[in-house]
Design a protein around this motif. Sequence first.
Motif, short mmCIF file in Angstrom:
data_model
loop_
_atom_site.label_atom_id
_atom_site.label_comp_id
_atom_site.label_asym_id
_atom_site.label_seq_id
_atom_site.Cartn_x
_atom_site.Cartn_y
_atom_site.Cartn_z
N ASP A 107 -7.41 19.60 5.58
CA ASP A 107 -7.31 20.75 6.47
C ASP A 107 -7.32 22.05 5.66
O ASP A 107 -6.33 22.35 4.98
CB ASP A 107 -6.00 20.63 7.28
CG ASP A 107 -6.02 21.51 8.51
OD1 ASP A 107 -6.92 22.36 8.62
OD2 ASP A 107 -5.12 21.36 9.36
N GLU A 108 -8.41 22.77 5.72
CA GLU A 108 -8.60 24.01 4.95
C GLU A 108 -8.25 23.80 3.47
O GLU A 108 -7.42 24.52 2.91
CB GLU A 108 -7.73 25.15 5.52
CG GLU A 108 -7.91 25.41 7.00
CD GLU A 108 -9.12 26.29 7.33
OE1 GLU A 108 -9.85 26.65 6.41
OE2 GLU A 108 -9.32 26.57 8.53
N PRO A 109 -8.86 22.81 2.81
CA PRO A 109 -8.43 22.47 1.44
C PRO A 109 -8.85 23.49 0.39
O PRO A 109 -8.35 23.45 -0.73
CB PRO A 109 -9.13 21.13 1.19
CG PRO A 109 -10.37 21.20 2.03
CD PRO A 109 -10.00 21.98 3.25
N PHE A 110 -9.78 24.38 0.75
CA PHE A 110 -10.30 25.32 -0.26
C PHE A 110 -9.75 26.73 -0.09
O PHE A 110 -10.15 27.64 -0.81
CB PHE A 110 -11.83 25.38 -0.18
CG PHE A 110 -12.49 24.03 -0.26
CD1 PHE A 110 -12.35 23.23 -1.40
CD2 PHE A 110 -13.25 23.54 0.79
CE1 PHE A 110 -12.96 21.99 -1.47
CE2 PHE A 110 -13.87 22.31 0.71
CZ PHE A 110 -13.72 21.53 -0.41
N SER A 111 -8.83 26.93 0.87
CA SER A 111 -8.45 28.29 1.25
C SER A 111 -7.87 29.09 0.08
O SER A 111 -8.03 30.30 0.04
CB SER A 111 -7.46 28.26 2.41
OG SER A 111 -6.34 27.50 2.07
N SER A 112 -7.20 28.43 -0.87
CA SER A 112 -6.61 29.19 -1.99
C SER A 112 -7.32 28.91 -3.31
O SER A 112 -6.84 29.32 -4.36
CB SER A 112 -5.13 28.83 -2.14
OG SER A 112 -4.44 29.09 -0.96
N LEU A 113 -8.42 28.15 -3.26
CA LEU A 113 -9.07 27.77 -4.53
C LEU A 113 -10.17 28.75 -4.93
O LEU A 113 -10.88 29.29 -4.08
CB LEU A 113 -9.69 26.37 -4.39
CG LEU A 113 -8.76 25.20 -4.11
CD1 LEU A 113 -9.54 23.89 -4.20
CD2 LEU A 113 -7.58 25.16 -5.06
N ASP A 114 -10.30 28.95 -6.24
CA ASP A 114 -11.40 29.79 -6.72
C ASP A 114 -12.70 28.97 -6.69
O ASP A 114 -12.68 27.75 -6.47
CB ASP A 114 -11.10 30.32 -8.13
CG ASP A 114 -10.79 29.21 -9.11
OD1 ASP A 114 -11.48 28.17 -9.07
OD2 ASP A 114 -9.85 29.35 -9.91
N ALA A 115 -13.83 29.65 -6.94
CA ALA A 115 -15.14 29.01 -6.81
C ALA A 115 -15.27 27.78 -7.71
O ALA A 115 -15.79 26.73 -7.29
CB ALA A 115 -16.24 30.02 -7.13
N ARG A 116 -14.75 27.89 -8.94
CA ARG A 116 -14.88 26.78 -9.89
C ARG A 116 -14.07 25.56 -9.42
O ARG A 116 -14.54 24.43 -9.48
CB ARG A 116 -14.40 27.25 -11.27
CG ARG A 116 -14.72 26.29 -12.36
CD ARG A 116 -14.67 26.95 -13.72
NE ARG A 116 -14.81 25.93 -14.74
CZ ARG A 116 -13.78 25.34 -15.33
NH1 ARG A 116 -12.56 25.68 -15.01
NH2 ARG A 116 -13.98 24.40 -16.23
N SER A 117 -12.86 25.84 -8.95
CA SER A 117 -12.02 24.73 -8.47
C SER A 117 -12.63 24.07 -7.24
O SER A 117 -12.56 22.84 -7.08
CB SER A 117 -10.61 25.25 -8.13
OG SER A 117 -10.04 25.84 -9.26
N ARG A 118 -13.24 24.89 -6.37
CA ARG A 118 -13.90 24.32 -5.18
C ARG A 118 -15.00 23.35 -5.62
O ARG A 118 -15.14 22.27 -5.06
CB ARG A 118 -14.58 25.43 -4.37
CG ARG A 118 -13.64 26.19 -3.50
CD ARG A 118 -14.41 27.19 -2.68
NE ARG A 118 -13.50 28.13 -2.06
CZ ARG A 118 -13.83 28.96 -1.09
NH1 ARG A 118 -15.05 28.98 -0.64
NH2 ARG A 118 -12.95 29.76 -0.57
N MET A 119 -15.74 23.77 -6.66
CA MET A 119 -16.83 22.95 -7.14
C MET A 119 -16.30 21.61 -7.68
O MET A 119 -16.86 20.55 -7.42
CB MET A 119 -17.59 23.70 -8.24
CG MET A 119 -19.07 23.40 -8.27
SD MET A 119 -19.89 24.52 -9.39
CE MET A 119 -19.29 23.97 -10.97
N VAL A 120 -15.19 21.71 -8.44
CA VAL A 120 -14.59 20.50 -9.01
C VAL A 120 -14.18 19.55 -7.89
O VAL A 120 -14.47 18.34 -7.93
CB VAL A 120 -13.36 20.86 -9.89
CG1 VAL A 120 -12.56 19.62 -10.27
CG2 VAL A 120 -13.80 21.62 -11.14
N VAL A 121 -13.52 20.09 -6.85
CA VAL A 121 -13.06 19.24 -5.74
C VAL A 121 -14.27 18.61 -5.03
O VAL A 121 -14.27 17.41 -4.72
CB VAL A 121 -12.18 20.04 -4.74
CG1 VAL A 121 -11.83 19.21 -3.51
CG2 VAL A 121 -10.90 20.52 -5.43
#
Lengths: 248, 270
Positions: A167-181
């Motif tokens: 549920d909204e797992p990327f809301s606080s992540l930066d672009a690089r972390s989103r890519m990793v996830v």
Amino acid sequence: MEVVVRLEGVSTTYEGERRPAITDINLLVERGELITIIGPNGAGKTTLLETINGLLPSEGLVEVFGLSVREHGRELRRRIGYVPQDFMVEAGTPFLVKDVVAMGRVGRIGPLRPIREGDWEIIWAVMEELGIADLADRPIGKLSGGQQQKVMIARALAKEPELLLLDEPFSSLDARSRMVVCEILDGLREERGVTVLVVTHDLSAIPEGCERIVLLNEGRITADGAPDQVFASEAFLRAYGPVRAVIA
Amino acid sequence: MIALPSTLLLRAIAGGVLAGALCSLVGVFAVRLRMSSIGFCMSHSAFAGAALGVLLALDPLLMAMLAALATAALLGPISEKAKLPANVIAGVMFPMTMALAFIFLMLLPGPVIGLTVLSLLWGSVLTVSPSDVAFLAILLALTTSFIVLFWKELNAVLFDPRLAEADGVNSRAYMNAIIFLLGGVVALSLKLVGGLLVYALVVNSASTALQLSYDMKKIFLLSPFIGMLAFLSGFGLSLWLDLPVGSSIVLTSSIMLATSIALSPKRKRG
């Protein structure tokens, strides 16, 4: 293909409310699919995810892995990884990061069996993948919002889930972390056939590799299909207005 | 300084040390899960139970235990039915149980309020019997076993009950077990520090332990020793200055909490 989630005529009404938060939902999700559920605020996205996870009482048929969540909810949740929306803890919360991630395995292991060496290997591997292994001995409340979000994702992954509800797992992540996830999610789908449902209100947070989008508006599914199809639909325009530039 | 027969002294110390360890252990649950007012409510309903016991010529301690456990059994379902947090229901029940206690005391024949009830109100560590010590030891063994056997589930519930439920843990069952444990510990510790003060031993000792670490395992290991130390220092103070035991324990445990807040690593930078 194996059906992982089956919803037929599902409506969920919160106690004390007259109007259902989601109405007459019909949805089939197959094994290994990555589906993004989008919709404006208050569309019923979180309600839908919690209904699938058996955390809310609902009407209609809700089946996960062929079992009714009404009768087998707890048993099913041991196989489902769940990341709640905007989960943040107070600064003084007395739990270390590694212990919070380890909690992901609790339901999977079941009662009366301690967390063993093999479990810790999985927990450490997940923390390494998400780049939070160096935070393992830090109190979770001392971490930033993005780091806490990674801990919650790690907790869900440590379960070795067959179905992931994010549920909204990327809301606080930066672009690089989103890519990793996103890379981790792709790996889980390809290697283990894990099914992933991601909820987001932010159209720029739709994970790469997503082949199917479900659009919720005012508690109903108004579009369901390939991203291009959904973005080109009238239903999308009604829900979001002219925002095509954002997703271009 | 008061001189006491050695068997009386040893029994009082044994009972107090066990109660201190127990109160502190269950206190970690109560403080972390924000059940403090539930505990207050239980200690006061135990007092009402004791008063009813005296009125009906029944064993006051047994009645105190039954009242505390009945409160534990009622709180959850009432809170669910009313759709209000258990803390709010406890806040309503707390004055109600006190009102009942005073009505029972008023109904006692004669002008003198029963000594037994007063001892349950203020505590009387020197009247602890060998069976009281045995009960406390059994409850400590049960509590420790419960924590060790279900450590990972309890840890998840303590972190966030709703998230634990989402992970397939039966949070409600564990929460109910914790409330029952709290009721049992409060009722058994009543005789030592009294109904009005027992909860200070629960909250103060656990809060002290929570100030000293971020690691829940260490907090659970530390807390019984802090509870024992709170009892021993309070008991020693009461013997030395001839003060009421319960009040002395509350004072020393409060000083320990204040010191832990001042020295807490949680307030250090870096």
